[in-house]
Design an enzyme around this catalytic site. Structure first.
Site, mmCIF file in Angstrom:
data_model
loop_
_atom_site.group_PDB
_atom_site.id
_atom_site.type_symbol
_atom_site.label_atom_id
_atom_site.label_comp_id
_atom_site.label_asym_id
_atom_site.label_seq_id
_atom_site.Cartn_x
_atom_site.Cartn_y
_atom_site.Cartn_z
ATOM 1 N N GLU A 1 8.045 -13.000 11.421
ATOM 2 C CA GLU A 1 8.605 -11.718 11.864
ATOM 3 C C GLU A 1 10.035 -11.480 11.399
ATOM 4 O OE1 GLU A 1 6.692 -9.588 12.674
ATOM 5 O OE2 GLU A 1 4.922 -10.620 13.466
ATOM 6 N N MET B 1 -0.511 -4.208 12.534
ATOM 7 C CA MET B 1 -0.864 -5.631 12.460
ATOM 8 C C MET B 1 -1.252 -5.976 11.035
ATOM 9 S SD MET B 1 -1.258 -8.564 13.857
ATOM 10 C CE MET B 1 -1.746 -9.957 12.846
ATOM 11 N N GLY C 1 2.717 -1.448 16.878
ATOM 12 C CA GLY C 1 2.872 -0.458 15.823
ATOM 13 C C GLY C 1 1.864 -0.686 14.704
ATOM 14 N N GLU D 1 -3.805 -11.318 16.738
ATOM 15 C CA GLU D 1 -2.546 -12.011 16.950
ATOM 16 C C GLU D 1 -2.064 -11.763 18.370
ATOM 17 O OE1 GLU D 1 1.731 -12.901 14.760
ATOM 18 O OE2 GLU D 1 0.872 -10.921 14.572
ATOM 19 N N GLU E 1 4.596 -4.723 7.167
ATOM 20 C CA GLU E 1 3.273 -5.372 7.157
ATOM 21 C C GLU E 1 2.927 -5.902 5.766
ATOM 22 O OE1 GLU E 1 2.448 -5.946 10.024
ATOM 23 O OE2 GLU E 1 3.530 -4.340 11.067
ATOM 24 N N ASN F 1 -3.100 -8.011 9.395
ATOM 25 C CA ASN F 1 -4.328 -8.702 8.991
ATOM 26 C C ASN F 1 -4.459 -8.709 7.471
ATOM 27 O OD1 ASN F 1 -5.218 -8.546 11.822
ATOM 28 N ND2 ASN F 1 -5.437 -6.378 11.335
HETATM 29 N N1 BES Z 1 2.614 -9.054 13.720
HETATM 30 C C1 BES Z 1 3.089 -7.866 14.336
HETATM 31 C C2 BES Z 1 2.122 -7.253 15.319
HETATM 32 C C3 BES Z 1 2.108 -7.937 16.647
HETATM 33 C C4 BES Z 1 3.108 -7.704 17.559
HETATM 34 C C5 BES Z 1 1.071 -8.781 17.009
HETATM 35 C C6 BES Z 1 3.087 -8.341 18.788
HETATM 36 C C7 BES Z 1 1.057 -9.429 18.215
HETATM 37 C C8 BES Z 1 2.067 -9.196 19.127
HETATM 38 C C9 BES Z 1 3.420 -6.805 13.290
HETATM 39 O O1 BES Z 1 3.704 -7.304 12.033
HETATM 40 C C10 BES Z 1 4.673 -6.135 13.750
HETATM 41 O O2 BES Z 1 5.667 -6.798 13.835
HETATM 42 N N2 BES Z 1 4.625 -4.840 14.048
HETATM 43 C C11 BES Z 1 5.747 -4.099 14.546
HETATM 44 C C12 BES Z 1 6.249 -3.082 13.575
HETATM 45 C C13 BES Z 1 7.360 -3.562 12.705
HETATM 46 C C14 BES Z 1 7.839 -2.479 11.766
HETATM 47 C C15 BES Z 1 8.526 -4.137 13.456
HETATM 48 C C16 BES Z 1 5.262 -3.374 15.786
HETATM 49 O O3 BES Z 1 4.080 -3.404 16.044
HETATM 50 O O4 BES Z 1 6.083 -2.796 16.472
HETATM 51 ZN ZN ZN Z 2 5.534 -8.264 11.916
#
Ligand code: BES
Ligand code: ZN
Length: 858
Positions: free
Chosen positions: A324, A267, A265, A130, A302, A269
């Site tokens: 998100e 992903m 933090g 992503e 997630e 998948n």
């Molecule tokens: N889908 C995101 C990971 C992501 C972030 C992919 C930016 C590509 C670009 C994942 O679900 C996510 O939002 N992770 C957060 C943690 C969450 C608890 C807010 C993160 O990685 O900080």
């Molecule tokens: Zn997310």
């Protein structure tokens, strides 16, 4: 429409299946790939264009035998065009592709990651696709609505674990007994960005869902006991979401893996969620409550994506918030259900609600639904607007529709769009159907226009009426030229009446007739459920201040009132001293989350006066007086039976007493530290506070001790904690040493910025100089995919507040490569300008207020 954008693919060729075989090579960090893609061709063509980045296509054929005349790469648009010798007629066709790629070290695409086993460095590989990096692992139609079924096959060394979205169904070993071929079952129809595979030495623990699906949590060798907590959370929340959404988890298994190198933090998948180690692993003995909260929050976020995003996916990245924003709302719900004493919805106000308002107070914000046309623009919207504002407006809507109707609407939505794609409007339609209320009319105003309203309120006691007016709130105090207008489901609470009053505001002005007699206080937006601020008349605010000091106002309202006050002061709606006067009503506060807001207000006000003045000394003493009773009440040791949030409040009180210059606190922190480095205990819940105070006031000796602690850390949590400490020394020579270490091999790329971000007020300028001097180093380190990291660096000077600094920052950004982060740059500059304006306007006012206060005292 889509075809006019060179980054987008035409809809003439649509994939339905992929067979992908990949062979990573850990000696030269490359991989070989072979794929078959089943496509449907609408109109006859001899050229097929699909996405590919940093891949070398060695062979391409259509329908076995129709070879290519030309293979043309477009590096900028990340596409490859295959021109076949014979024209392809409409209908179903098969493409065969052979390709080669790099196992890169940039934490995106198919990348390498290292870990230690028995003191020896080993390599593994993982994916992060992503938003637009599946195209770095295999040529594909890399857009979220081009869903297909994937069959993945990985050829890997025998001793390694190989995971993908689906369970493996056969593992033939190669005749030479060095490699194995792991083939995974067919996926359900899914988007490319959710495909994943991991190849590494891994250990796991396992549990089962109600319907007996295995849930496994994995880590590199030696850490599997640290997977326990995350497993418990996952088992709880799968059940929770299945019940809430009325749709079962769609895949036959779930794996969650902690990876030593990871860009964000975690992903989501599908079926193979990947995490940074600190977001998944908990060392039962040495972990802090904050860390357990973080893990629960990330795991639940997630897991929510397994429905929001994976089962139903946004049609295009413009609707990213459907992923998100929802995961950021559903996540806390599941955490709260499992850990009710954590009080997460109060914490939510600080961690999502205010960041959403803050980000949306800038001219350089964006609408939730925003047009994005290329990878840079897509990456840029993984921000507080998409996440936090997205979450907050869901909460607002659930309050408005009621829990029942909201959940029925979501079930309808999942049922209608599962395994497919949806837009924001599709969601509103489902919720409208379920509730019978005009959802689009209300919500479009929050997703299609930027910003949010401030409602000014005046209570006419004689006529018993409340006069309201809305306009857009912007930090720089500028008037809204576009005349945005919102529908606001207003709620009101008085001191006398238990029930809240409601009024649906749709015009610029409104007069609300109150039927009860004059009230002691009236709070608008109780529970902070609506996305707006309130500017009360002075008379109303002073009544609210009394309610605060008497403990009559509910917790979330106390927090909301204070945050609004300082935001209004910044935007020149009210005097800063009025905000400070309100703050004084909070002296006998006992709630942790309210204390965070008090801390925030004090920090903001402290920045308005220069550090080396007599007024600043007065201010420090004013701030210390604030925290003292709480620091004394909570002490340094846990109190049996204390509330969960008092654990955090203790640490906050220690930090603030120390930061505002209380020598006893600093000495006590040193004593705790030296006992700890000599093998004694140190409560993990105050360890961070102790570390940072010791570092801030420490010298070479302490620095060496932190280096040792870093080198001997046995949990990812402890290593990050020591890195932060290493970056927090006030001593400029030591600070420079820390920054050098940050850039060295000793610190993983994912962790380097921990040290840079944690530099404090005194060393902030030095840090900025360092970042400027090493800009190219960072660019090279994080590459273009590392925009998240580069954004962190771009935001670093956002706290500056002098004209000179502003010019310096402007000059730097104008002459350096910040491509793809235009909005982050503009936001940073806008914040600095706003700081300058606020300081110039309020500095003397705050100084005068301090003089008055301190002259009363003597
Ligand atoms: N889908 C995101 C990971 C992501 C972030 C992919 C930016 C590509 C670009 C994942 O679900 C996510 O939002 N992770 C957060 C943690 C969450 C608890 C807010 C993160 O990685 O900080
Ligand atoms: Zn997310």
């Amino acid at each position: 429409m889509a075809s006019k954008n060179p980054w987008r693919l035409s809809r003439n060729v649509i994939p339905s299946r992929y067979f992908i075989s990949l062979t990573p090579d850990f000696d030269d960090f490359t991989f070989r790939g072979l794929s078959y893609i089943k496509v449907n061709i609408e109109e006859a063509t001899s050229i097929i264009t699909l996405h590919a980045a940093e891949l070398d296509i060695t062979n391409a054929e259509a329908n076995l035998g129709n070879k290519t005349k030309n293979i043309t790469y477009n590096k900028k648009h990340q596409t490859v065009s295959l021109e076949f010798i014979d024209q392809l007629r409409p209908g179903t066709r098969w493409l065969t592709l052979g390709f080669k790629g790099k196992l890169n070290d940039k934490m995106h695409g198919f990348y390498r990651t290292s870990y230690m086993v028995n003191g020896e460095k080993r390599w593994g590989a993982a994916t992060q696709f992503e938003a637009t990096d599946a195209r770095r692992a295999f040529p594909c139609f890399d857009e979220p609505d081009m869903k297909a079924i994937f069959t993945i096959q990985i050829i890997a060394p025998l001793h390694m674990t190989v995971l993908s979205n689906m369970p493996a169904y056969s593992i033939p070993v190669s005749p030479n007994k060095i490699n194995k071929t792991v083939v995974f079952e067919d996926t359900v129809p899914m988007s490319t960005y959710l495909v994943a595979f991991v190849v590494a030495e891994l250990e796991y623990i396992e549990g089962f869902t109600r319907d007996n699906k295995p849930v496994r949590v994995w880590a590199t060798p030696g850490k599997k006991e640290m997977c326990r907590f995350a497993l418990e959370v996952a088992l709880h929340s799968i059940k929770y979401f299945e019940k809430w959404f009325g749709v079962p988890y769609a895949l036959p298994k779930l794996d969650m893996v902690a990876l030593p190198d990871f860009a964000s933090g975690a992903m989501e998948n599908w079926g193979l969620i990947t995490y940074r180690e600190t977001a998944l692993l908990i060392d039962a003995k040495n972990s802090s409550a904050a860390m357990r909260q973080r893990v629960a929050e990330v795991v639940d976020h997630e897991l929510a994506h397994q429905w929001f995003g994976n089962l139903v996916t946004m049609r295009w990245w413009t609707h990213l918030w459907l992923n998100e924003g929802f995961a950021s709302y559903a996540g806390p719900k599941a955490v709260d259900a499992q850990f009710p004493n954590w009080d997460v919805w109060t914490q939510y106000i600080t961690e999502d609600y205010f960041p959403a308002l803050g980000a949306d107070s800038l001219n350089n914000t964006h609408a939730i639904e925003v047009s994005v046309k290329n990878p840079d623009e897509i990456r840029e919207i993984f921000d507080a607007i998409t996440y936090s504002k997205g979450s907050v407006i869901n909460r607002m809507l659930e309050y408005y529709l009621g829990i029942e109707a909201y959940s029925r609407g979501l079930s309808l939505y999942f049922d209608k769009y599962k395994f497919g794609n949806a837009t924001t409007d599709d969601l509103w339609q489902a919720l409208e159907e379920a509730s019978g209320k005009p959802v689009s009319e209300l919500m479009a105003r929050y997703t299609r226009q930027k910003g949010y309203p401030v409602v000014t309120a005046y209570l006419d006691d004689e006529k018993n009426e409340l006069r309201l007016e809305q306009k857009r709130f912007i930090f720089d105090g500028s008037k809204d030229t576009k005349h945005s207008l919102w529908h606001i489901p207003l709620l009101m609470q008085t001191g006398e009446n238990e029930n809240t009053l409601s009024y649906y505001m749709r015009d610029r002005k409104a007069v609300v007739q109150l039927n009860s007699r004059a009230c002691s206080w009236l709070k608008i937006n109780p529970g902070q459920s609506g996305f707006y601020r309130v500017a009360y008349s002075p008379e109303m605010i002073s009544r609210l201040a009394i309610a605060v000091s008497e403990g009559a106002l509910p917790t979330i309202d106390r927090i909301g009132l204070l945050n609004d006050a300082f935001a209004l002061a910044r935007a020149d709606f009210i005097k800063t001293r009025s905000a400070l006067e309100l703050l004084e009503a909070y002296k006998s506060e006992d709630n942790y989350n309210v204390w965070r807001e008090i801390e925030h207000g004090l920090n903001l006000s402290g920045k308005l006066i220069s550090a080396d003045t007599c007024s600043y000394l007065q201010f420090k003493s004013f701030a210390r007086d604030f925290f003292k009773p709480t620091a004394e009440r909570l002490g340094w040791d846990k109190i049996p039976g204390e509330s969960f949030t008092d654990i955090f409040l203790r640490s906050l009180a220690i930090t603030n007493m120390g930061n505002w210059g209380d020598q006893d606190t600093i000495d006590e922190a040193r004593r705790h530290f030296s006992s700890y480095v000599n093998g004694g205990e140190l409560d993990p819940d105050i360890r961070n506070a102790v570390f940072l105070l010791v570092a801030k006031h420490g010298g070479n000796e302490e620095f060496e001790k932190f280096i040792k602690l870093y080198e001997n850390a046995t949990s990812p949590e402890e290593s990050v904690r020591t890195l932060r400490a290493l970056g927090s020394f006030n001593d400029t020579v030591i600070h420079a040493r820390a920054l050098d270490i940050a850039l060295s091999e000793k610190v993983r790329p994912q962790d380097k910025l921990r040290m840079v971000w944690y530099s404090n007020k005194k060393t902030h300028t030095l840090t900025w100089e360092f970042v400027k001097n090493n800009w190219d180093v960072f660019l090279k380190l994080y590459g273009h995919g590392g925009l998240g990291f580069m954004n962190g660096l771009i935001a670093l000077p956002a706290g500056f507040s002098t004209q000179e600094q502003l010019e310096d920052v402007e000059r730097f950004f104008a002459t350096h490569d910040v491509s793809g982060a235009d909005r982050a740059v503009k936001q940073c500059l806008e914040k600095i300008r706003s700081n300058i304006a606020w300081r110039e306007r309020s500095c003397n006012e705050v100084i005068e207020w301090l003089e008055e206060k301190f002259s009363y005292r003597t």
